[in-house]
Design a protein around this motif. Structure first.
Motif, PDB file in Angstrom:
ATOM      1  N   GLU A 114      -4.201  -3.827   2.862  1.00 10.64           N
ATOM      2  CA  GLU A 114      -3.238  -2.737   2.677  1.00 10.64           C
ATOM      3  C   GLU A 114      -3.477  -2.053   1.338  1.00 10.64           C
ATOM      4  O   GLU A 114      -3.835  -2.696   0.346  1.00 10.64           O
ATOM      5  CB  GLU A 114      -1.818  -3.285   2.742  1.00 10.64           C
ATOM      6  N   PRO A 115      -3.294  -0.710   1.293  1.00 14.93           N
ATOM      7  CA  PRO A 115      -3.485  -0.012  -0.002  1.00 14.93           C
ATOM      8  C   PRO A 115      -2.369  -0.345  -0.982  1.00 14.93           C
ATOM      9  O   PRO A 115      -1.221  -0.587  -0.598  1.00 14.93           O
ATOM     10  CB  PRO A 115      -3.456   1.468   0.407  1.00 14.93           C
ATOM     11  N   VAL A 116      -2.718  -0.322  -2.229  1.00 23.05           N
ATOM     12  CA  VAL A 116      -1.757  -0.604  -3.289  1.00 23.05           C
ATOM     13  C   VAL A 116      -1.103   0.711  -3.702  1.00 23.05           C
ATOM     14  O   VAL A 116      -1.773   1.642  -4.153  1.00 23.05           O
ATOM     15  CB  VAL A 116      -2.451  -1.273  -4.487  1.00 23.05           C
ATOM     16  N   LEU A 117       0.206   0.816  -3.498  1.00 25.06           N
ATOM     17  CA  LEU A 117       0.944   2.032  -3.824  1.00 25.06           C
ATOM     18  C   LEU A 117       1.457   1.972  -5.247  1.00 25.06           C
ATOM     19  O   LEU A 117       1.783   0.882  -5.760  1.00 25.06           O
ATOM     20  CB  LEU A 117       2.119   2.202  -2.858  1.00 25.06           C
ATOM     21  N   PRO A 118       1.553   3.140  -5.891  1.00 27.08           N
ATOM     22  CA  PRO A 118       2.095   3.129  -7.274  1.00 27.08           C
ATOM     23  C   PRO A 118       3.592   2.850  -7.269  1.00 27.08           C
ATOM     24  O   PRO A 118       4.273   2.960  -6.247  1.00 27.08           O
ATOM     25  CB  PRO A 118       1.772   4.550  -7.774  1.00 27.08           C
ATOM     26  N   ASP A 119       4.087   2.504  -8.428  1.00 25.46           N
ATOM     27  CA  ASP A 119       5.522   2.235  -8.560  1.00 25.46           C
ATOM     28  C   ASP A 119       6.318   3.515  -8.356  1.00 25.46           C
ATOM     29  O   ASP A 119       5.897   4.606  -8.772  1.00 25.46           O
ATOM     30  CB  ASP A 119       5.811   1.646  -9.942  1.00 25.46           C
ATOM     31  N   PRO A 120       7.463   3.462  -7.698  1.00 25.33           N
ATOM     32  CA  PRO A 120       8.272   4.675  -7.475  1.00 25.33           C
ATOM     33  C   PRO A 120       8.818   5.235  -8.780  1.00 25.33           C
ATOM     34  O   PRO A 120       9.152   4.499  -9.721  1.00 25.33           O
ATOM     35  CB  PRO A 120       9.404   4.167  -6.568  1.00 25.33           C
ATOM     36  N   LYS A 121       8.839   6.571  -8.823  1.00 25.10           N
ATOM     37  CA  LYS A 121       9.357   7.269 -10.003  1.00 25.10           C
ATOM     38  C   LYS A 121      10.642   7.992  -9.647  1.00 25.10           C
ATOM     39  O   LYS A 121      10.989   8.131  -8.472  1.00 25.10           O
ATOM     40  CB  LYS A 121       8.315   8.275 -10.506  1.00 25.10           C
TER      41      LYS A 121
END
Length: 249
Positions: free
Chosen positions: A74-81
């Motif tokens: 699975e792709p690593v998503l950035p932290d939500p802003k």
């Protein structure tokens, strides 16, 4: 195997022959062992890994810890802003349970007087207009325009029928007063028309190819019309029976 002279059959051919099995050659066995050891190569140069017939025996064992873990693909998503355009709140937030409402508020407004003043100053609502009666319309009692058009078409059709009847009556009167043309007269007219056609055709053929003036164009069209008309007359007179209407004086 045949016996006798001239390849003839023999009784000895009925005796079963013994099958001779040829001996097998011994299996080839290499004097070298099947194991590969890089140190035994006499080239004097170190070999690159996997540059021979595969890695040495015992070095290609799988590592027990190198297996696909859960969610590894699975792709690593950035932290939500925080949102750049926050949504505006339409309704007021629900009061908390420890908040107490303000009690004892009273209004000094006289609702009866305010209601009366509001009704007095307000404008009267528009009453919907009642539909007009049929007798009050402008075109009441008059003939509709489409009926006039229909009557006009009917009158035109009647006039066409009367004209057709008149024409048919005139044709019947003409046929009753017609007589058959004699054979000598018919042949004489055909010969005269052919001579006339020959004369017009000669004049038509003598014209120039260039029609640079209006007079030449008019002369050409005139000759063509005369030739067509003469051909029609010859075709009419070439019938077996030709009727000629007699003039009434």
């Amino acid at each position: 195997m045949s016996y006798g002279m001239g390849g003839n059959e023999s009784i000895y051919q009925l005796i079963p022959q013994r099958e001779i099995v040829p001996p097998k050659d011994p299996m080839h066995r290499s004097k070298y062992s099947g194991k590969v050891d890089p140190k035994t190569f006499p080239m004097g140069e170190p070999k690159r890994p996997l540059a021979t017939f595969g890695p040495p025996q015992g070095l290609s064992k799988p590592v027990a810890k190198n297996f696909t873990k859960k969610h590894a693909g699975e792709p690593v998503l950035p932290d939500p802003k925080a949102p750049t355009h926050p949504k505006e709140k339409v309704k007021a937030p629900v009061p908390l349970r420890d908040e107490k409402p303000v009690m004892g508020l009273m209004s000094a407004k006289n609702f009866i007087t305010a209601n009366a003043v509001e009704n007095i100053l307000s404008q009267a609502k528009k009453v919907p207009e009642a539909p007009k009666m049929a007798v009050d319309k402008v075109d009441y009692g008059k003939t509709p325009s489409y009926l006039k058009t229909v009557k006009q078409k009917i009158n035109q059709e009647k006039a066409m029928v009367e004209e057709f009847k008149t024409r048919m009556y005139q044709q019947q009167q003409t046929q009753s007063s017609a007589k058959k043309m004699s054979e000598d007269e018919r042949q004489d007219l055909i010969s005269q028309l052919k001579s006339r056609w020959q004369h017009v055709n000669e004049s038509y053929q003598k014209m120039t190819f260039t029609l640079d003036t209006p007079a030449k164009k008019m002369r050409k069209e005139k000759y063509e019309e005369q030739l067509v008309q003469i051909e029609k007359d010859i075709e009419t007179l070439s019938r077996r029976v030709v009727l000629v209407a007699e003039d009434e004086y």
